[in-house]
Every structure is written in C-alpha cells, then in structure tokens.
Enzyme design. Structure first.
Site, short mmCIF file in Angstrom:
data_model
loop_
_atom_site.label_atom_id
_atom_site.label_comp_id
_atom_site.label_asym_id
_atom_site.label_seq_id
_atom_site.Cartn_x
_atom_site.Cartn_y
_atom_site.Cartn_z
N ASP A 224 -3.25 -12.88 5.82
CA ASP A 224 -3.21 -11.78 4.87
C ASP A 224 -1.81 -11.79 4.26
O ASP A 224 -0.87 -12.35 4.83
CB ASP A 224 -3.54 -10.43 5.53
CG ASP A 224 -3.94 -9.39 4.47
OD1 ASP A 224 -3.71 -9.62 3.27
OD2 ASP A 224 -4.49 -8.33 4.85
C1 BGC Z 1 -5.00 -6.98 1.63
C2 BGC Z 1 -5.95 -8.15 1.39
C3 BGC Z 1 -5.74 -8.70 0.01
C4 BGC Z 1 -4.29 -9.11 -0.13
C5 BGC Z 1 -3.95 -9.71 -1.48
C6 BGC Z 1 -3.57 -7.37 1.33
O1 BGC Z 1 -2.71 -6.28 1.38
O2 BGC Z 1 -5.10 -6.53 2.95
O3 BGC Z 1 -7.28 -7.74 1.55
O4 BGC Z 1 -6.62 -9.77 -0.24
O5 BGC Z 1 -3.46 -7.99 0.07
O6 BGC Z 1 -3.99 -8.74 -2.47
#
Ligand code: BGC
Length: 797
Positions: A224
């Site tokens: 993530d």
């Molecule tokens: C979220 C993800 C997301 C990523 C990119 C993170 O903060 O938890 O689900 O894909 O950001 O935007």
C-alpha cells in the site's frame, strides 16, 4: 521460449541498480520501466469503482460506478463481470496497466470508515464478487489488484494498528476472499498498512504462507502507498514499494544488499515477479490486449442498471412503485447534493452526474426543497457560476507563480482541485486560482477556500482573508481530500459579479514526487434560516401525494482515513423524517450511505430504500426503481442494525499498546447477531422486490441443492436464493449458520423455475492446526431468501 526462461534471460541482463529500479515505483502511480530490456513504464490507477488514471484532474474524467457495498448487494457475479469489462475499457483508455481494486476486506464493525468500498461482512459473498471482478478485468489484459492483504478492516490508526487474530479466524474469514482471488488468477495483490499478530503486513509471514506458498500466488505483491517500512524488510514478501521514486528501497537498500544484509536472491525473486507481471499486461514483449468497446451511452446504461440492481428495498407497505402523475415532495440534503461515491482514494471525477432531483424530475411532478442542510461546509463552486478571466469561458484560471513569473497557466473546470504529485507546482512559490463569480440569486453568499498552509482570498482586489491554515486530523489522506475551510460572507444582488482570487503558498515538494495539495474554491448560496427551511419541507410534504426524502452521510463522516464514531445520520435528518412522516403517511426514505446508519423512524414510514453510493447515474437509477421501470435488485450484503448499541462487534480503536484483538473470532456480521440472539433492523440477505414468491421442493444431490421457485405475483422479478449450512452437534465452535452458496434468478409472472445452488466443499470445512478438515456426519442445509427467512431445510452428508 517459455515465460520463465525469458524472465531468466532478462534478469541476467540487469545489474543490482537496474534490479532495484524495478522494485520501487517511478512515480505516484507508475511502475518503472527499463528501455534496455524493452520494459515500458506501467501506469496504475486507483479503483475499484472507476479508473481515475494517473492524475486527479477533471479534464480527464472517468465513469463512476456503484461502490463496493452497492455492487455486492446485487449478489450478481455476472453484473461484476460486466463492470469488470467497463473497468478494463476505462483502464486502457487511460493507459493504465493495473487497477488497484477490488477492496476485499470485511465489514467487521459497521463503524469501519471504508466499508462502502468493501463488499460485505461475509467471506463467501465477498469472495464471489472479488473473483468475478478479477476475472473480468484481467480477461482484457488489465491487472486487477485485490487489496488490502490482510485485516485492514477499519481505519483508526491504520498505519500502525496491530490486528490480533487467530489462524482459524484469518483463514475462514479474512484470508478467504484473497484465496479465491488468487484462484481467480489475480496478477497483483496489495498488502496492507496494518500489522497482523505483531508484524507489519509488508513484512509479514502471511505473504509467504499461505499467499505465495500453498496458494501458489505468482504475481506481484505491491505495498500500500508508503507502507514499506524498512530496507531489511526487502528480504520479506513485498515485491514492489509504492509510490516511487525509490526511497527506502533505493540507495539504502543497495547498500544493505552490498553489505550482505539483504540477499540479492530476494531482490531477484521480486524482479522475476515484476517481469512476469509486465508480460501478462503487455508491457514487455508485446502489446496490451485490445480493450472492450464501450460507448459513453453504453457506459451510462451499465452504470444505471448496476445502481438499480444494488438498491435494497428493505421495507414497503405498497406505496412503491409510484404511479405516474403522483406529486412528489422531494426532500432531504442528499436529493440535490447526493453522494455518488465514497471519499478517499476510490474517488473519481465523472464527466456528468444525475442527482435524485434531476432523475425524478424527468419522470414525475416533483417539487424539491432540502429541509435540512448537512453542514456548514462550502461546496466546490458550480461551473455555471464562474468565468475564467483568461478564456472568458465557464471555469477557473489556475496559475503556478514564481514571484511575478507565471510558470504555468491552466483553464480548469472544477472548484475542487487536487495536486497529487505535481512536479510543476514544485517549481512554483504559489498556486493561484482566479474567476469571476456571478451571484445568481440575491442574498448572503459565503465565499471561501479549503486548503492547507498560507492562503489569501481577494474579492475585487480587496484582501479579505490571509491565514496560515493547519490540519487538525491525523490521516494524511484526510489532509489532502478534506482540508479545513475558511470563508467570508458577502451580500450580493441577483446577477452581481465579483472577481475572486485565491493564492496559496506551495507546500514543500516530496523529493522526486512533487507537490501534494488539495485546493477548493468554495461557496454557499443564500439560504433560508434552518427552521424556515425545515418547516417549508414539512409543509410541502403535507400538500404532496408522497414525500421522498433522500437522507445520507457526509464526506466528513464516511470516508477512507477514519472510522465513524456513531451510526447516526448527521444534522437534523432524523427529525425531518419523523416530522414529514407525521404529516404524510406515504413517506419514502432513500438512504444514501455506503454502510449502515440508524433509522430510528423506520416503523413510521411507508418505505425504505437503501441506495448506497450508487455512482454517477444515481438519479436515473432511482427514478427507474421508484417508478417500477426497474425492480430494486439488491439484497443486504451486511446486517443493518437498529442501534449501534445492539451491534455485537463494534470496536475499531486499538488499545493502549496499539493492538486491536479480533477476540470475537469467527463470529462477525450475521454470525455474531445470531450467536447473541439479537434481532437487527434488517438481516443479512434481506431485500424486497415488486412481486411475491414461494419456495418449495428442496432436494439435495451430492453437493447441489435444488429448489422450485415460483413468482406468485403479476410482474417479473428477481430473487436471490440463499443456502446456509449449520451443524448442530459439532466438536468445534461454529456459527449458528453460515452462507454456503446462492443463486440469483429472474422469473416471469406466475412462472416457476428450478433453481440449483452449488455448495462448495470448503463450506463444509473448518480450519485446524494442520489445515482444512471436514467433520464427518451430517450438516443441515437451510434454504431461503435471507439469513433469517429460511423456510426449507434438509440434511446433507
Ligand atoms: C489506500 C489504497 C490506495 C492507495 C493509492 C492508500 O492510501 O489505502 O487503497 O490504492 O492509497 O491511492
């Protein structure tokens, strides 16, 4: 040459820096390429209910589809198949190789802020939806990326919380949708921010076993965003650190590898996976597969059908469907300002939207007034009220300034601007927004700005605001998406115009990435006083045939980045519904939230329809459902409680040492409600249509249950036949009953249909210290239309 041989050949051409370049991103939403080996850079995009693309920019809009709870409410994997094809189309259109979704964490507690994005409280329903989505997107050569592995089921302290769960709970509940996604062929999986049993997920042993071990996942584990915590962790299961450019896994990791602290073989393994991924998506040795065709009209049509199929009619005394010519008092804050989608990374910017007011006005005699306004919040200035002084067309002028030098100038068409890894802004000292605002009605207007840092607002050249704005929350996503707002009030005559200029000092850029900043030019129009508005709505309801009240949550209470603290509808919405129901017995409430809210007035109203966050076609779909042009096709994917106090599993707040024990074990959702013998407002699986049904003649043969379903009404309808298992005498702790399989069918009026429900072997198994096991002997199968409406039973060996 086999794929594996080709991968070895390419790997041999890369030196250590070359390998390390590939295991971190090249940008915010871009994987690195390497021209020397013919590897293209690979843009990726957030999903799951639309494809935003690499940039957050209204000039490159996206189709906005219903959110996770809405599509799961369809209980229709085929619909997910259609949605997956449209997602693949959108991805290709935007040059994107992987869509970061679906979100397949579970609804453990209804307070979880991101539940709108996840499918369900049940692992089987989640897994069915997840598999269908993954297969459909990837059938067109675009990667899906199920997320967040694993147990990212709430948002409080999401970067650090340590989820404590036993193996059985993990395997039977939280891991299961990932297991099925891997079986469906997922090419990429995102690991989570949180820890599980003491170890952060980007370094957790669960990446090795079961993910890459017994499940045989051969794709890429992507972190993530910013979840990679150490260089030493590169020896563990995460393959790709996002976002880029390289940080911990750049120079510091090179040093660690050279010092023998991280084996180069671990890096090689990651590179192999990334190269395999690149081949699969057509970024190496070939071209991306052709995308399915979708015209704008076809995309809208699918969005509209999908939204209607996810709407759950939880009660109806016969007021619905509405007859033509019915006069409608259309009330509630979300009628004109609905929530099409949830907040956070799942946000996309659609090119058009249909509000409930627009949708219903097209088919019925409607009069609208909100009755209640949700917040003091400014709304992004509507396009029709502003003119760009540079172009003379509707919109704003955005300029990047370095002193008096204009570095860049853009015509923009949204009041809400998101600079997300903006490199040009990194060279500018300030960002400036200018527009000529036209007051379309007489009265007191609020004009303001939402942002962070040093902000100035000028009206007709006069400085009216000059302040350094700081963020009070904790989650950085919230800081960008919902920055604090400041405003001034001005009285304007109708048609009066004013020059607005907002200047914000550029915050420091993140090295290599650029500036991240949200900037809103917001307004509120003149309003009646709160009590006048409330009374006007009640009066309108009294004099109309029916009242339709669209209530819902606000972005500030239901979003990624934080959990809810209660399940109440914000503002005076409950009061409004009760007051309207008291003057008009034909009151229909539409609930526009992504997850459960309390409905204290539900016994006083004629009908309740849950719309979830239905995507850009909300209004059109709502009109279809309320008039009966389409049946509401949804069944609850999550239990809807009467009150938060009744909810068996609530807590999402870590304890003093940062731990969040899943002490309820396998008993979440309806399993917990059944165990506690507490009746919710509406049970899992429940939902009504516009016809009536009988179920009869249950027979079981092998692992297939067969039943006769008869539509006893006078119009066609959809029914979801659900099969649950139970085991009365068991040596292990079990749920009272659990979902084993389901089948959705559409049946004509007066017709009968034989419906078969497959019961997979896994439904009979439980996790033990040595793996999956099946207790010998009989189970009971319960067949019906919700977890508590199960008229037919049989035993199954
Ligand atoms: C979220 C993800 C997301 C990523 C990119 C993170 O903060 O938890 O689900 O894909 O950001 O935007």
């Amino acid at each position: 040459m086999s794929m594996d041989d080709r991968i070895e050949e390419l790997l041999a051409k890369l030196d250590l820096p070359g390998k390390l370049r590939l295991i971190s991103g090249a940008g915010m939403f871009r994987l690195a390429g390497d021209p020397a080996i013919g590897l293209a850079e690979m843009p990726v995009s957030d999903g799951p209910s639309g494809v935003r693309g690499e940039h957050w920019d209204e000039r490159d809009p996206s189709v906005s589809l219903p959110s996770g709870t809405a599509v799961a409410a369809s209980w229709n994997p085929e619909l997910l198949g259609e949605i997956g094809a449209l997602i693949a189309h959108e991805a290709r259109r935007k040059g994107v190789y992987a869509v970061l979704g679906p979100t397949i964490n579970l609804h453990r507690s209804p307070l979880g802020g991101r539940h709108f994005e996840c499918f369900s409280e049940d692992p089987v329903l989640t897994a069915e939806m997840a598999s269908a989505y993954v297969e459909a997107v990837q059938a067109h050569g675009v990667s899906a990326c199920p997320k967040h592995y694993v147990a990212n089921d709430s948002e409080t302290d999401r970067f650090t919380v340590d989820i404590q769960a036993d193996d059985r709970t993990l395997h039977e509940l939280y891991l299961y949708p990932f297991e099925r996604s891997v079986r469906a062929g997922a090419w990429m999986i995102m690991d989570a921010y949180n820890s599980v049993n003491g170890v952060t997920m980007t370094e957790n042993v669960l990446l090795d076993e079961p993910l890459k071990g017994s499940w045989g996942f051969d794709g890429v584990v992507v972190s993530d965003w910013t979840a990679v915590r150490s260089t030493a962790g590169a020896a563990k299961g995460t393959d790709l650190a996002m976002p880029g450019p390289p940080m911990l896994w750049g120079a510091p990791l090179e040093e660690a590898v050279r010092a023998g602290e991280v084996p180069e073989s671990a890096i090689d393994e990651k590179v192999r996976r990334i190269l395999r991924f690149a081949m699969r998506v057509g970024a190496l040795d070939g071209e991306p597969a052709p995308a399915p065709d979708f015209s704008a009209e076809q995309a809208r049509d699918l969005g509209r059908r999908a939204a209607a199929e996810g709407m759950v009619l939880v009660q109806n005394d016969g007021v619905l469907p509405l007859r033509p010519e019915t006069t409608v008092a259309l009330l509630g804050p979300n009628a004109a300002l609905p929530r099409f989608m949830g907040g956070g990374s799942a946000t996309v910017i659609p090119s058009r939207t249909a509000t409930p007011v627009e949708g219903l006005e097209a088919v019925l005699p409607v009069t609208h007034t909100p009755g209640v306004r949700l917040a003091e919040q400014l709304i992004p200035v509507p396009l029709e009220l502003v003119t760009d002084p540079e172009t003379g067309t509707p919109g704003l002028s955005l300029r990047y300034l370095d002193g008096d030098t204009v570095i860049d100038s853009q015509h923009r068409t949204a009041g809400n601007l998101m600079l997300f890894g903006d490199k040009k802004a990194a060279e500018a000292g300030a960002i400036e927004v200018r527009a000529r605002l036209r007051a379309d009605v007489q009265g007191d207007w609020q004009i303001g700005v939402g942002t962070l840092g040093q902000a100035r607002l000028e009206l007709d050249g006069e400085l009216v605001l000059d302040e350094t704005i700081t963020f009070e929350g904790t989650d950085p996503v919230g800081a960008i998406l919902y920055p604090p707002q400041r405003s001034v009030t001005r009285t304007f005559a109708a048609g009066q115009e004013v020059d607005v200029r907002i200047t914000v000092a550029t915050p420091p850029a993140i090295p290599g990435l650029g500036v991240i900043l949200g900037l809103t030019f917001g307004i509120t129009r003149p309003q009646r006083s709160a009590s006048e508005e409330f009374d006007a709505a009640v009066e309108l309801a009294r004099t109309s045939d029916v009242a339709v009240i669209v209530v819902g949550t606000a972005e500030q209470i239901e979003s990624e980045g934080f959990d809810r603290t209660d399940l109440r509808l914000p503002g005076r919405q409950d009061e409004l519904v009760a007051a309207v129901a008291a003057v008009n017995p034909r009151t229909i409430v539409v609930v526009n939230s992504g997850a459960p809210v309390e409905l204290p007035w539900r016994d006083e109203v004629a009908a309740v329809l849950l719309s979830w966050f239905p995507g850009q076609e909300f209004g059109a779909a709502l009109a279809d459902v309320l008039t009966g042009a389409t049946e509401p096709g949804g069944r609850l994917p999550t239990t809807w409680p009467k009150t938060l106090g009744d909810v068996p599993v609530r807590n999402t707040t870590p304890d003093s040492v940062g731990a969040l024990p899943y002490s309820e074990g396998i008993h979440i959702g309806y399993r917990a409600w059944l165990k506690d013998a507490v009746a919710p407002a509406y049970p899992f699986g429940h939902g009504l249509g516009y016809t009536s049904w009988t179920l009869s003649d249950l027979t079981v043969s092998g692992r297939t249950a067969t039943v006769t379903l008869t539509n006893t009404g006078d119009r066609a309808g959809k029914q979801v036949v659900q099969a649950y298992l139970s085991r009365e005498q068991s040596a292990v702790d079990r749920p009272v009953r659990w979902l084993a399989g389901f089948a959705g069918v559409t049946v004509g009026p007066g017709e009968s249909r034989t419906v078969s429900v497959e019961l997979p072997q896994r439904a009979f198994e439980h996790w033990t210290d040595t793996g999956w096991a099946t207790e010998p002997g009989e189970f009971t199968i319960h067949l019906g239309t919700s977890v508590t409406a199960l008229p037919l039973t049989a035993t199954i060996g």
